[in-house]
Design a protein around this motif. Sequence first.
Motif, PDB file in Angstrom:
ATOM      1  N   THR A 113     -26.091 108.951 -61.721  1.00 47.93           N
ATOM      2  CA  THR A 113     -25.456 110.189 -61.271  1.00 47.93           C
ATOM      3  C   THR A 113     -23.975 110.032 -60.936  1.00 47.93           C
ATOM      4  N   ARG A 114     -23.497 108.789 -60.770  1.00 50.65           N
ATOM      5  CA  ARG A 114     -22.107 108.555 -60.387  1.00 50.65           C
ATOM      6  C   ARG A 114     -21.507 107.459 -61.255  1.00 50.65           C
ATOM      7  N   ILE A 115     -20.182 107.446 -61.294  1.00 52.14           N
ATOM      8  CA  ILE A 115     -19.453 106.428 -62.037  1.00 52.14           C
ATOM      9  C   ILE A 115     -18.388 105.855 -61.114  1.00 52.14           C
ATOM     10  N   ALA A 116     -18.349 104.539 -60.998  1.00 54.11           N
ATOM     11  CA  ALA A 116     -17.279 103.856 -60.264  1.00 54.11           C
ATOM     12  C   ALA A 116     -16.301 103.337 -61.310  1.00 54.11           C
ATOM     13  N   PHE A 117     -14.998 103.343 -60.974  1.00 57.58           N
ATOM     14  CA  PHE A 117     -13.989 102.827 -61.892  1.00 57.58           C
ATOM     15  C   PHE A 117     -12.756 102.427 -61.112  1.00 57.58           C
ATOM     16  N   SER A 118     -11.927 101.607 -61.716  1.00 56.28           N
ATOM     17  CA  SER A 118     -10.637 101.278 -61.109  1.00 56.28           C
ATOM     18  C   SER A 118      -9.571 102.115 -61.800  1.00 56.28           C
ATOM     19  N   SER A 119      -8.487 102.383 -61.077  1.00 58.84           N
ATOM     20  CA  SER A 119      -7.438 103.242 -61.626  1.00 58.84           C
ATOM     21  C   SER A 119      -6.097 102.865 -61.047  1.00 58.84           C
ATOM     22  N   ASN A 120      -5.063 103.002 -61.882  1.00 55.43           N
ATOM     23  CA  ASN A 120      -3.702 102.801 -61.397  1.00 55.43           C
ATOM     24  C   ASN A 120      -3.013 104.141 -61.169  1.00 55.43           C
ATOM     25  N   ARG A 121      -3.804 105.188 -60.952  1.00 58.25           N
ATOM     26  CA  ARG A 121      -3.211 106.489 -60.646  1.00 58.25           C
ATOM     27  C   ARG A 121      -2.350 106.379 -59.397  1.00 58.25           C
ATOM     28  N   ARG A 122      -1.453 107.293 -59.238  1.00 64.87           N
ATOM     29  CA  ARG A 122      -0.470 107.198 -58.155  1.00 64.87           C
ATOM     30  C   ARG A 122      -1.112 106.996 -56.799  1.00 64.87           C
ATOM     31  N   ILE A 123      -0.669 105.972 -56.129  1.00 65.43           N
ATOM     32  CA  ILE A 123      -1.086 105.759 -54.749  1.00 65.43           C
ATOM     33  C   ILE A 123      -0.184 106.571 -53.832  1.00 65.43           C
TER      34      ILE A 123
ATOM     35  N   VAL B 259     -12.675 104.750 -52.866  1.00 61.63           N
ATOM     36  CA  VAL B 259     -13.468 103.950 -51.936  1.00 61.63           C
ATOM     37  C   VAL B 259     -12.820 102.612 -51.585  1.00 61.63           C
ATOM     38  N   ALA B 260     -11.896 102.128 -52.377  1.00 58.58           N
ATOM     39  CA  ALA B 260     -11.155 100.907 -52.041  1.00 58.58           C
ATOM     40  C   ALA B 260      -9.687 101.284 -51.987  1.00 58.58           C
ATOM     41  N   LYS B 261      -9.124 101.270 -50.782  1.00 60.48           N
ATOM     42  CA  LYS B 261      -7.803 101.843 -50.546  1.00 60.48           C
ATOM     43  C   LYS B 261      -6.732 100.826 -50.205  1.00 60.48           C
ATOM     44  N   ASP B 262      -7.077  99.568 -50.065  1.00 59.15           N
ATOM     45  CA  ASP B 262      -6.102  98.581 -49.623  1.00 59.15           C
ATOM     46  C   ASP B 262      -5.114  98.249 -50.726  1.00 59.15           C
ATOM     47  N   LEU B 263      -3.886  97.924 -50.344  1.00 60.60           N
ATOM     48  CA  LEU B 263      -2.876  97.579 -51.329  1.00 60.60           C
ATOM     49  C   LEU B 263      -3.244  96.271 -52.015  1.00 60.60           C
ATOM     50  N   GLY B 264      -3.303  96.310 -53.310  1.00 57.83           N
ATOM     51  CA  GLY B 264      -3.651  95.151 -54.120  1.00 57.83           C
ATOM     52  C   GLY B 264      -4.156  95.636 -55.460  1.00 57.83           C
ATOM     53  N   ILE B 265      -4.569  94.714 -56.283  1.00 60.17           N
ATOM     54  CA  ILE B 265      -5.197  95.052 -57.550  1.00 60.17           C
ATOM     55  C   ILE B 265      -6.694  94.987 -57.304  1.00 60.17           C
TER      56      ILE B 265
ATOM     57  N   MET C 113       4.039  92.933 -57.693  1.00 60.31           N
ATOM     58  CA  MET C 113       2.688  93.415 -57.974  1.00 60.31           C
ATOM     59  C   MET C 113       2.463  94.888 -57.643  1.00 60.31           C
ATOM     60  N   THR C 114       3.365  95.570 -56.944  1.00 57.00           N
ATOM     61  CA  THR C 114       3.072  96.955 -56.577  1.00 57.00           C
ATOM     62  C   THR C 114       3.018  97.885 -57.774  1.00 57.00           C
ATOM     63  N   GLN C 115       3.693  97.534 -58.871  1.00 56.59           N
ATOM     64  CA  GLN C 115       3.611  98.381 -60.045  1.00 56.59           C
ATOM     65  C   GLN C 115       2.228  98.293 -60.688  1.00 56.59           C
ATOM     66  N   ALA C 116       1.436  97.290 -60.316  1.00 58.31           N
ATOM     67  CA  ALA C 116       0.108  97.110 -60.891  1.00 58.31           C
ATOM     68  C   ALA C 116      -1.010  97.456 -59.908  1.00 58.31           C
ATOM     69  N   LEU C 117      -0.698  98.104 -58.800  1.00 54.43           N
ATOM     70  CA  LEU C 117      -1.719  98.440 -57.816  1.00 54.43           C
ATOM     71  C   LEU C 117      -2.811  99.296 -58.435  1.00 54.43           C
ATOM     72  N   THR C 118      -4.048  98.944 -58.148  1.00 53.12           N
ATOM     73  CA  THR C 118      -5.178  99.758 -58.580  1.00 53.12           C
ATOM     74  C   THR C 118      -6.129  99.934 -57.408  1.00 53.12           C
TER      75      THR C 118
ATOM     76  N   PHE D 138     -16.462  94.510 -55.920  1.00 49.55           N
ATOM     77  CA  PHE D 138     -15.255  94.555 -56.745  1.00 49.55           C
ATOM     78  C   PHE D 138     -14.388  93.362 -56.395  1.00 49.55           C
ATOM     79  N   TYR D 139     -13.407  93.073 -57.265  1.00 47.61           N
ATOM     80  CA  TYR D 139     -12.469  92.016 -56.911  1.00 47.61           C
ATOM     81  C   TYR D 139     -11.180  92.651 -56.410  1.00 47.61           C
ATOM     82  N   ARG D 140     -10.501  91.907 -55.552  1.00 45.22           N
ATOM     83  CA  ARG D 140      -9.193  92.329 -55.054  1.00 45.22           C
ATOM     84  C   ARG D 140      -8.240  91.154 -55.180  1.00 45.22           C
ATOM     85  N   ALA D 141      -7.079  91.409 -55.784  1.00 47.28           N
ATOM     86  CA  ALA D 141      -6.015  90.412 -55.874  1.00 47.28           C
ATOM     87  C   ALA D 141      -4.841  90.916 -55.058  1.00 47.28           C
ATOM     88  N   VAL D 142      -4.458  90.165 -54.052  1.00 48.96           N
ATOM     89  CA  VAL D 142      -3.305  90.545 -53.229  1.00 48.96           C
ATOM     90  C   VAL D 142      -2.159  89.558 -53.413  1.00 48.96           C
TER      91      VAL D 142
END
Length: 146
Positions: free
Chosen positions: A38-48, A80-86, A60-65, A101-105
Motif C-alpha cells: 500500500t505504500r512506497i518508500a524512496f529517497s529523493s534529492n528534492r529541495r530541502i 521520514v528521514a530528515k537529518d542532513l546527509g545522504i 556534500m550539501t548539493q547531494a543531500l537526500t 536506510f543508510y545515511r552518509a554524513v
Amino acid sequence: MTEMVRFSPGDAGAEERAVNLTNDPYGDFNPAFSPDGTRIAFSSNRRIFRRWNPLRLVPMTQALTNIYVIDADGSNLHRVAKDLGINGSPAWTEAGNELLFYRAVGETDIAVYRTDLDGGGAIRVSPEDLTALTPTAGPDGSAIFV
C-alpha cells in the motif's frame, strides 16, 4: 521513481500507460514497496530548502537526500528521514512499521539506521566502527547490511 509501470516484457505501450506518482522535478530513487503493497518508500534529492540553500558551500550539501513515504496511489507524501546527509536505499521491516536506510554524513561516516514512519528520529543500528550500506530486513526484526 517518478513513474509506476507494470512489468510487461515486450509491451511497447507500457511506458505510455505509466503514472507519475511523485510529480516533482527533482530525482526520486530506490523505491521499495511496503510488505502489504500500500505504500512506497524512496529517497529523493528534492529541495530541502524552499529557496536559497544556505549550506550550498558546505561539502556534500548539493547531494543531500531524504527518505519519503507515499501511498501507492501517489497520495499522502511525507518525509521520514530528515537529518542532513545522504539518506538512501530504504527497506521496509517485515512488519511494515519501520524503515531501514543508510545515511552518509561524511566520506567515512556511513551507517545503517532504523526509523519509524512518523519521522520521530532515526537510530543507528550498524556498529560505530563499520561502514554500512544496502540494508534489508532480517528475521525477527534484525537488520542485514553490507
